[in-house]
Design a protein around this motif. Structure first.
Motif, mmCIF file in Angstrom:
data_model
loop_
_atom_site.group_PDB
_atom_site.id
_atom_site.type_symbol
_atom_site.label_atom_id
_atom_site.label_comp_id
_atom_site.label_asym_id
_atom_site.label_seq_id
_atom_site.Cartn_x
_atom_site.Cartn_y
_atom_site.Cartn_z
ATOM 1 N N THR A 41 0.834 -1.215 0.000
ATOM 2 C CA THR A 41 0.000 0.000 0.000
ATOM 3 C C THR A 41 0.864 1.258 0.000
ATOM 4 O O THR A 41 0.730 2.150 0.853
ATOM 5 C CB THR A 41 -0.961 0.022 1.227
ATOM 6 N N VAL A 42 1.780 1.310 -0.944
ATOM 7 C CA VAL A 42 2.645 2.479 -1.110
ATOM 8 C C VAL A 42 2.693 2.837 -2.581
ATOM 9 O O VAL A 42 2.233 2.087 -3.448
ATOM 10 C CB VAL A 42 4.081 2.212 -0.600
ATOM 11 N N SER A 43 3.277 3.994 -2.878
ATOM 12 C CA SER A 43 3.439 4.407 -4.267
ATOM 13 C C SER A 43 4.549 3.595 -4.919
ATOM 14 O O SER A 43 5.409 3.010 -4.227
ATOM 15 C CB SER A 43 3.780 5.896 -4.345
ATOM 16 N N THR A 44 4.545 3.578 -6.237
ATOM 17 C CA THR A 44 5.607 2.867 -6.959
ATOM 18 C C THR A 44 6.966 3.474 -6.648
ATOM 19 O O THR A 44 7.972 2.768 -6.535
ATOM 20 C CB THR A 44 5.343 2.917 -8.478
ATOM 21 N N ALA A 45 6.998 4.812 -6.490
ATOM 22 C CA ALA A 45 8.265 5.489 -6.177
ATOM 23 C C ALA A 45 8.824 5.015 -4.838
ATOM 24 O O ALA A 45 10.036 4.768 -4.698
ATOM 25 C CB ALA A 45 8.069 7.000 -6.171
ATOM 26 N N THR A 46 7.946 4.878 -3.830
ATOM 27 C CA THR A 46 8.399 4.412 -2.516
ATOM 28 C C THR A 46 8.870 2.965 -2.595
ATOM 29 O O THR A 46 9.890 2.595 -1.995
ATOM 30 C CB THR A 46 7.262 4.525 -1.489
ATOM 31 N N LEU A 47 8.142 2.152 -3.369
ATOM 32 C CA LEU A 47 8.525 0.743 -3.520
ATOM 33 C C LEU A 47 9.890 0.637 -4.191
ATOM 34 O O LEU A 47 10.748 -0.139 -3.762
ATOM 35 C CB LEU A 47 7.451 0.012 -4.333
ATOM 36 N N ARG A 48 10.109 1.430 -5.221
ATOM 37 C CA ARG A 48 11.412 1.404 -5.909
ATOM 38 C C ARG A 48 12.532 1.865 -4.991
ATOM 39 O O ARG A 48 13.655 1.380 -5.074
ATOM 40 C CB ARG A 48 11.348 2.268 -7.165
ATOM 41 N N SER A 49 12.222 2.795 -4.114
ATOM 42 C CA SER A 49 13.216 3.257 -3.141
ATOM 43 C C SER A 49 13.594 2.132 -2.193
ATOM 44 O O SER A 49 14.768 1.973 -1.820
ATOM 45 C CB SER A 49 12.660 4.450 -2.365
ATOM 46 N N ALA A 50 12.613 1.318 -1.799
ATOM 47 C CA ALA A 50 12.884 0.168 -0.928
ATOM 48 C C ALA A 50 13.739 -0.870 -1.652
ATOM 49 O O ALA A 50 14.685 -1.438 -1.077
ATOM 50 C CB ALA A 50 11.568 -0.458 -0.464
ATOM 51 N N LEU A 51 13.409 -1.116 -2.925
ATOM 52 C CA LEU A 51 14.203 -2.072 -3.705
ATOM 53 C C LEU A 51 15.628 -1.568 -3.893
ATOM 54 O O LEU A 51 16.577 -2.360 -3.930
ATOM 55 C CB LEU A 51 13.544 -2.321 -5.055
ATOM 56 N N ALA A 52 15.787 -0.244 -4.002
ATOM 57 C CA ALA A 52 17.127 0.328 -4.170
ATOM 58 C C ALA A 52 17.996 0.044 -2.947
ATOM 59 O O ALA A 52 19.213 -0.152 -3.061
ATOM 60 C CB ALA A 52 17.040 1.835 -4.421
ATOM 61 N N VAL A 53 17.371 0.019 -1.752
ATOM 62 C CA VAL A 53 18.111 -0.316 -0.527
ATOM 63 C C VAL A 53 18.659 -1.735 -0.639
ATOM 64 O O VAL A 53 19.831 -2.002 -0.342
ATOM 65 C CB VAL A 53 17.195 -0.186 0.707
ATOM 66 N N LEU A 54 17.816 -2.665 -1.086
ATOM 67 C CA LEU A 54 18.226 -4.064 -1.211
ATOM 68 C C LEU A 54 19.236 -4.259 -2.341
ATOM 69 O O LEU A 54 20.136 -5.089 -2.238
ATOM 70 C CB LEU A 54 16.993 -4.949 -1.449
ATOM 71 N N GLN A 55 19.085 -3.480 -3.411
ATOM 72 C CA GLN A 55 20.060 -3.544 -4.500
ATOM 73 C C GLN A 55 21.414 -3.055 -4.028
ATOM 74 O O GLN A 55 22.454 -3.627 -4.373
ATOM 75 C CB GLN A 55 19.560 -2.710 -5.684
ATOM 76 N N GLY A 56 21.411 -1.987 -3.223
ATOM 77 C CA GLY A 56 22.669 -1.461 -2.685
ATOM 78 C C GLY A 56 23.354 -2.438 -1.751
ATOM 79 O O GLY A 56 24.578 -2.419 -1.607
ATOM 80 N N GLU A 57 22.575 -3.324 -1.107
ATOM 81 C CA GLU A 57 23.134 -4.342 -0.210
ATOM 82 C C GLU A 57 23.576 -5.587 -0.973
ATOM 83 O O GLU A 57 24.149 -6.501 -0.388
ATOM 84 C CB GLU A 57 22.088 -4.743 0.839
ATOM 85 N N GLY A 58 23.281 -5.616 -2.276
ATOM 86 C CA GLY A 58 23.660 -6.776 -3.073
ATOM 87 C C GLY A 58 22.718 -7.954 -2.930
ATOM 88 O O GLY A 58 23.039 -9.060 -3.367
ATOM 89 N N LEU A 59 21.535 -7.741 -2.341
ATOM 90 C CA LEU A 59 20.583 -8.831 -2.152
ATOM 91 C C LEU A 59 19.665 -9.013 -3.359
ATOM 92 O O LEU A 59 19.187 -10.114 -3.623
ATOM 93 C CB LEU A 59 19.717 -8.583 -0.907
ATOM 94 N N VAL A 60 19.403 -7.921 -4.050
ATOM 95 C CA VAL A 60 18.472 -7.934 -5.181
ATOM 96 C C VAL A 60 19.143 -7.262 -6.371
ATOM 97 O O VAL A 60 19.904 -6.296 -6.206
ATOM 98 C CB VAL A 60 17.162 -7.197 -4.822
ATOM 99 N N GLU A 61 18.899 -7.787 -7.563
ATOM 100 C CA GLU A 61 19.393 -7.141 -8.773
ATOM 101 C C GLU A 61 18.241 -6.945 -9.740
ATOM 102 O O GLU A 61 17.335 -7.778 -9.837
ATOM 103 C CB GLU A 61 20.508 -7.950 -9.442
ATOM 104 N N LYS A 62 18.271 -5.813 -10.430
ATOM 105 C CA LYS A 62 17.236 -5.511 -11.415
ATOM 106 C C LYS A 62 17.789 -5.775 -12.799
ATOM 107 O O LYS A 62 18.808 -5.199 -13.193
ATOM 108 C CB LYS A 62 16.786 -4.054 -11.295
ATOM 109 N N ILE A 63 17.155 -6.655 -13.535
ATOM 110 C CA ILE A 63 17.565 -6.990 -14.897
ATOM 111 C C ILE A 63 16.592 -6.319 -15.848
ATOM 112 O O ILE A 63 15.385 -6.571 -15.797
ATOM 113 C CB ILE A 63 17.589 -8.512 -15.116
ATOM 114 N N HIS A 64 17.122 -5.448 -16.677
ATOM 115 C CA HIS A 64 16.278 -4.651 -17.565
ATOM 116 C C HIS A 64 15.373 -5.540 -18.407
ATOM 117 O O HIS A 64 15.819 -6.487 -19.041
ATOM 118 C CB HIS A 64 17.164 -3.789 -18.475
#
Length: 246
Positions: A41-64
């Motif tokens: 129940t958040v905006s897409t921008a907030t969700l992407r910000s959360a994913l960016a935290v995990l990407q910065g930790e090396g836990l998640v990667e975004k494949i275009h």
């Protein structure tokens, strides 16, 4: 009302817990960003910000074009002054392989100064990308004068050291190796190639090697993701009596 900052860290913590407990497994694709935003129940921008935290930790990667995936455990990369070696984080990880793309080009830009050559001098570039079988690990661009480039360098190699050994076959013994190490944000191309967050710092190493005549026989530009890279340099000091006797 919780702030966006608080929301993103709550979401990141929940997904992090699901990864650490195995509810979401390595290599598994996360639900779409729209689905996750709706779930939390958040905006897409907030969700992407959360994913960016995990990407910065090396836990998640975004494949275009494919989505967000849980990363496999990362093997450590240890750069040793004058060379490079890797140490896997676990025995279960695949051995690193290096793909090599060879290009003949003319000296331009910073290459003129690094290799101490005139503009348009013929060079050979070896673009090397290491991969553990699931995701990229590091990249390097190695430049040598064209007359010192070996013929038929394989398009794939088991390690960077094997490539260095092939490059050393035609060149004279090295007399000096200069290395400059910096930490910086990745370029957009580096972030896309290594599939890392643009917020994750990389270890950038510029190595220049010369023979005993002062000729530069190799210049290498290496980029190692900061979440898995260490650099070690050892200095050997000559005893005082040996310096005096010399």
């Amino acid at each position: 009302m919780q702030s966006v900052f608080s929301h993103r860290h709550v979401i990141a913590a929940d997904i992090r817990t699901q990864i650490s407990t195995g509810r979401i497994k390595a290599g598994e694709r996360l639900p779409s960003e729209a689905q996750l935003a709706s779930h939390y129940t958040v905006s897409t921008a907030t969700l992407r910000s959360a994913l960016a935290v995990l990407q910065g930790e090396g836990l998640v990667e975004k494949i275009h074009g494919k989505g967000n995936f849980v990363r496999y455990p990362l093997g450590r990369i240890t750069y040793v002054g004058g060379g490079r070696s890797t140490k896997a984080a676990s025995a279960a990880e695949s051995a690193l392989r290096v793909s090599v793309r060879t290009t003949n080009l003319q000296a331009h830009g910073q290459l003129i100064g690094l290799l101490r050559v005139s503009a348009n001098s013929p060079l050979t570039e070896y673009f090397c990308l290491s991969d553990d079988g699931t995701s990229p690990h590091s990249l390097a661009r190695i430049y040598v004068p064209h007359d010192l480039s070996p013929a038929n360098l394989p398009e794939e190699s088991p390690c960077f050291n094997c490539i260095e050994a092939r490059l050393a076959e035609l060149r004279p013994p090295l007399a000096e190796v200069r290395e400059r190490v910096t930490a910086r944000p990745p370029t957009p191309e580096e972030a896309a190639t290594l599939r890392i967050s643009s917020a994750l710092a990389v270890l950038s190493i510029t190595r220049v090697a010369a023979d005993n005549t002062g000729r530069v026989v190799e210049a290498a530009l290496l980029v190692l993701p900061g979440d898995r890279a260490d650099a070690f340099f050892t200095t050997h000091h000559m005893p005082e009596e040996k310096r005096k006797s010399g």
